[in-house]
Design a protein around this motif. Structure first.
Motif, mmCIF file in Angstrom:
data_model
loop_
_atom_site.group_PDB
_atom_site.id
_atom_site.type_symbol
_atom_site.label_atom_id
_atom_site.label_comp_id
_atom_site.label_asym_id
_atom_site.label_seq_id
_atom_site.Cartn_x
_atom_site.Cartn_y
_atom_site.Cartn_z
ATOM 1 N N LEU A 1 0.901 -1.226 -0.037
ATOM 2 C CA LEU A 1 0.115 -0.118 0.002
ATOM 3 C C LEU A 1 0.812 1.252 -0.112
ATOM 4 O O LEU A 1 0.478 2.198 -0.699
ATOM 5 C CB LEU A 1 -1.018 0.095 1.176
ATOM 6 N N PHE A 2 2.000 1.188 0.677
ATOM 7 C CA PHE A 2 2.841 2.397 0.770
ATOM 8 C C PHE A 2 4.171 2.223 -0.322
ATOM 9 O O PHE A 2 4.983 3.034 -0.052
ATOM 10 C CB PHE A 2 3.367 2.261 2.165
ATOM 11 N N GLY A 3 4.009 1.237 -1.027
ATOM 12 C CA GLY A 3 5.267 1.198 -2.048
ATOM 13 C C GLY A 3 6.486 0.479 -1.599
ATOM 14 O O GLY A 3 7.595 1.005 -2.262
ATOM 15 N N VAL A 4 6.300 -0.177 -0.487
ATOM 16 C CA VAL A 4 7.524 -0.838 -0.061
ATOM 17 C C VAL A 4 7.813 -1.975 -0.619
ATOM 18 O O VAL A 4 6.919 -2.972 -0.716
ATOM 19 C CB VAL A 4 7.570 -1.028 1.515
ATOM 20 N N ARG A 5 8.914 -2.521 -1.293
ATOM 21 C CA ARG A 5 9.227 -3.681 -1.971
ATOM 22 C C ARG A 5 9.381 -4.765 -0.844
ATOM 23 O O ARG A 5 10.078 -4.560 0.192
ATOM 24 C CB ARG A 5 10.429 -3.604 -2.726
ATOM 25 N N ALA A 6 8.826 -5.837 -1.150
ATOM 26 C CA ALA A 6 9.122 -7.035 -0.422
ATOM 27 C C ALA A 6 10.483 -8.013 -1.211
ATOM 28 O O ALA A 6 10.172 -8.532 -2.476
ATOM 29 C CB ALA A 6 7.929 -7.801 -0.190
ATOM 30 N N ASP A 7 11.311 -8.134 -0.697
ATOM 31 C CA ASP A 7 12.396 -8.952 -1.361
ATOM 32 C C ASP A 7 11.888 -10.655 -1.234
ATOM 33 O O ASP A 7 12.327 -11.361 -2.267
ATOM 34 C CB ASP A 7 13.795 -9.047 -0.886
ATOM 35 N N ALA A 8 11.324 -10.923 -0.135
ATOM 36 C CA ALA A 8 11.010 -12.515 -0.137
ATOM 37 C C ALA A 8 9.591 -12.503 0.742
ATOM 38 O O ALA A 8 9.322 -11.976 1.717
ATOM 39 C CB ALA A 8 12.087 -13.105 0.508
ATOM 40 N N PHE A 9 8.857 -13.350 0.410
ATOM 41 C CA PHE A 9 7.878 -13.985 0.987
ATOM 42 C C PHE A 9 7.765 -15.539 1.300
ATOM 43 O O PHE A 9 7.740 -16.197 0.266
ATOM 44 C CB PHE A 9 6.409 -13.325 0.468
ATOM 45 N N SER A 10 8.216 -16.102 2.431
ATOM 46 C CA SER A 10 8.162 -17.328 2.559
ATOM 47 C C SER A 10 7.048 -18.247 3.412
ATOM 48 O O SER A 10 6.981 -17.577 4.286
ATOM 49 C CB SER A 10 9.721 -17.800 3.249
ATOM 50 N N VAL A 11 6.635 -19.208 2.928
ATOM 51 C CA VAL A 11 6.041 -19.989 3.750
ATOM 52 C C VAL A 11 6.626 -21.110 4.242
ATOM 53 O O VAL A 11 7.115 -21.896 3.447
ATOM 54 C CB VAL A 11 4.728 -20.650 2.949
ATOM 55 N N GLY A 12 6.831 -21.093 5.581
ATOM 56 C CA GLY A 12 7.763 -21.769 5.951
ATOM 57 C C GLY A 12 9.179 -21.235 6.294
ATOM 58 O O GLY A 12 9.232 -19.937 5.787
ATOM 59 N N PHE A 13 10.168 -21.986 7.084
ATOM 60 C CA PHE A 13 11.524 -21.412 7.303
ATOM 61 C C PHE A 13 12.272 -22.502 6.709
ATOM 62 O O PHE A 13 12.165 -23.521 6.275
ATOM 63 C CB PHE A 13 11.500 -21.411 8.836
ATOM 64 N N GLY A 14 13.723 -21.901 6.851
ATOM 65 C CA GLY A 14 14.791 -22.768 6.227
ATOM 66 C C GLY A 14 15.210 -22.752 4.748
ATOM 67 O O GLY A 14 14.901 -21.893 4.005
ATOM 68 N N LYS A 15 15.463 -24.018 4.226
ATOM 69 C CA LYS A 15 15.795 -24.278 2.950
ATOM 70 C C LYS A 15 14.621 -24.080 1.769
ATOM 71 O O LYS A 15 13.397 -24.757 2.276
ATOM 72 C CB LYS A 15 16.434 -25.616 2.634
ATOM 73 N N GLU A 16 14.700 -23.377 0.991
ATOM 74 C CA GLU A 16 13.937 -23.042 -0.177
ATOM 75 C C GLU A 16 13.483 -24.419 -0.788
ATOM 76 O O GLU A 16 14.430 -25.151 -1.411
ATOM 77 C CB GLU A 16 14.175 -22.080 -1.362
ATOM 78 N N LEU A 17 12.381 -24.917 -0.924
ATOM 79 C CA LEU A 17 11.816 -26.241 -1.617
ATOM 80 C C LEU A 17 11.380 -25.786 -2.997
ATOM 81 O O LEU A 17 11.698 -26.378 -3.998
ATOM 82 C CB LEU A 17 10.955 -26.732 -0.882
ATOM 83 N N TRP A 18 10.767 -24.577 -3.209
ATOM 84 C CA TRP A 18 10.094 -24.209 -4.369
ATOM 85 C C TRP A 18 9.937 -22.709 -4.087
ATOM 86 O O TRP A 18 9.692 -22.133 -3.341
ATOM 87 C CB TRP A 18 8.800 -24.770 -4.723
ATOM 88 N N GLY A 19 10.050 -22.097 -5.322
ATOM 89 C CA GLY A 19 9.924 -20.634 -5.329
ATOM 90 C C GLY A 19 9.774 -19.956 -6.899
ATOM 91 O O GLY A 19 10.211 -20.519 -7.905
ATOM 92 N N ARG A 20 9.240 -18.777 -6.941
ATOM 93 C CA ARG A 20 9.347 -18.145 -8.054
ATOM 94 C C ARG A 20 9.250 -16.629 -7.911
ATOM 95 O O ARG A 20 8.673 -16.031 -6.640
ATOM 96 C CB ARG A 20 8.127 -18.429 -9.061
ATOM 97 N N THR A 21 9.874 -15.671 -8.803
ATOM 98 C CA THR A 21 9.887 -14.138 -8.365
ATOM 99 C C THR A 21 9.134 -13.536 -9.390
ATOM 100 O O THR A 21 8.934 -13.816 -10.533
ATOM 101 C CB THR A 21 11.344 -13.760 -8.812
ATOM 102 N N ASP A 22 8.135 -12.787 -8.670
ATOM 103 C CA ASP A 22 7.168 -11.997 -9.430
ATOM 104 C C ASP A 22 7.634 -10.823 -10.043
ATOM 105 O O ASP A 22 8.653 -10.520 -9.977
ATOM 106 C CB ASP A 22 5.785 -11.665 -8.683
ATOM 107 N N LYS A 23 6.726 -9.895 -10.973
ATOM 108 C CA LYS A 23 7.421 -8.877 -11.756
ATOM 109 C C LYS A 23 7.705 -7.716 -10.747
ATOM 110 O O LYS A 23 8.617 -6.740 -11.123
ATOM 111 C CB LYS A 23 6.287 -8.405 -12.655
ATOM 112 N N ARG A 24 7.409 -7.710 -9.376
ATOM 113 C CA ARG A 24 7.811 -6.572 -8.569
ATOM 114 C C ARG A 24 9.103 -7.077 -7.806
ATOM 115 O O ARG A 24 9.622 -6.207 -7.128
ATOM 116 C CB ARG A 24 6.942 -6.686 -7.482
#
Length: 370
Positions: free
Chosen positions: A34-57
């Protein structure tokens, strides 16, 4: 505990706590957007990444190996706990644009507050949903019966008396009596009642009863020793249901705050504090009772998450808000060294508390002989 129940408890724990923490973090994320702050990562769970994708933002959406909640890491954060990157402390406005430290102070406060607020709103919606579906329970504060060795009966109250005040607070429904009694074992309270239209006042010393939870844990409860008359259920519309949901949620917060205050003051034993093991046990138990019990339990846990996160402890949302309050008073942020030490102290406190409550949980299990 039997193995099947252990598996049920673990599954129920993940189904209850996991989504609530993810929704908490989603509240932070949406406020940040809402305030234009970028999010580098949003993780469901912690630790090693099992699956992920990077969106246009530029946000990396990922599933991680440890399925216990999640986190959002904004641009300018040094780690998922929200500690600001010291390298940005003296950066110019161009470098800070779109980062969390670059947002205005009130915007950062809203972003931080949005997480606990989301948990509060979840509880409100659950309670309001039950009010819509089942109606609002209405039980007049009239004494319908007495338990054996009733403290109220010993003080001179009778069946048919209508309780109108407890310690000066008006009583409109029988459920309000429990809120004034359960957390105060052994305390003497003043009850004002009506009998045949005439007021009367009685001092009642509440009985103290230790109740066990079936898993080795126990807690003391104040007992008045009275039963209610038969309740009725009032059909309500969306507005009144929402009001009931808000009222129930605030009452839950109040009960949590009072209980914590009693533990801090020594009035109540710290052994009554529970952690992840106890939550898992209760989750498994409520799952066996059906989805209604599961939803109500989730609402209670959501309220507790909101309350705990607002405590003024560094690393928690409340700690960040306390720092913003100090920044408002000082008209400048705390120094990097002060923030670092506050963060370390807060982290040490949270970890020590986590170890303590987990020890409480394990010590109460039957295999350790309670």
């Amino acid at each position: 505990m039997q193995i099947p129940f252990v598996l049920t408890a673990v599954l129920a724990f993940l189904l209850v706590l996991g989504p609530l923490v993810v929704l908490h973090e989603l509240g932070h994320y949406l406020a940040g957007r809402l305030f234009g702050v970028r999010a580098d990562a949003f993780s469901v769970g912690f630790g090693k990444e099992l699956w992920g994708r990077t969106d246009k933002r530029g946000t990396r959406w990922k599933l991680s190996a440890i399925p216990m909640g999640g986190y959002v890491q904004f641009a300018g954060d040094m780690n998922p706990a929200g500690q600001s990157d010291p390298a940005l402390q003296d950066a110019d406005s161009v470098a800070l644009k779109g980062t969390f430290p670059g947002a205005k102070l009130w915007q950062r406060a809203v972003i931080v507050f949005a997480g606990p607020l989301t948990n509060f709103l979840i509880a409100v919606l659950i309670f309001a949903g039950f009010a819509m579906v089942y109606g609002v329970r209405v039980t007049p504060p009239v004494i319908g019966s007495f338990a054996p060795n009733s403290a109220a009966q010993a003080a001179g109250l009778q069946v048919g008396d209508r309780i109108v005040e407890i310690d000066g607070a008006p009583i409109r429904d029988f459920t309000e009596i429990a809120r004034k009694v359960l957390l105060y074992p052994g305390r003497t309270i003043t009850i004002v009642a009506e009998r045949n239209g005439q007021p009367l006042s009685r001092a009642v010393t509440l009985a103290s009863q230790t109740e066990t939870d079936g898993f080795g844990g126990s807690s003391k409860k104040g007992m008045l020793g009275i039963g209610s008359v038969l309740p009725t259920f009032e059909t309500v519309g969306p507005v009144k249901a929402l009001g009931a949901g808000i009222g129930d949620s605030f009452q839950a917060i109040k009960m949590t705050a009072v209980g914590l205050g009693q533990i801090i003051s020594g009035e109540r034993s710290a052994k009554e504090m529970g952690g992840p093991v106890k939550i898992a046990q209760y989750s498994g138990q409520t799952m066996s009772l059906g989805w209604q019990a599961m939803l109500l339990f989730a609402a209670t846990i959501s309220i507790n998450l909101a309350f705990i996160n607002l405590l003024p402890i560094p690393t928690l949302d409340g700690g960040h808000l306390a720092m913003y309050a100090a920044e408002t008073v000082r008209r400048k942020p705390l120094g990097a060294r002060s923030q670092e030490w506050a963060f370390r102290a807060g982290l040490a406190f949270v970890l020590a508390l986590a170890v303590f409550v987990t020890f409480n949980d394990l010590a109460s299990l039957p295999i350790f002989g309670s």
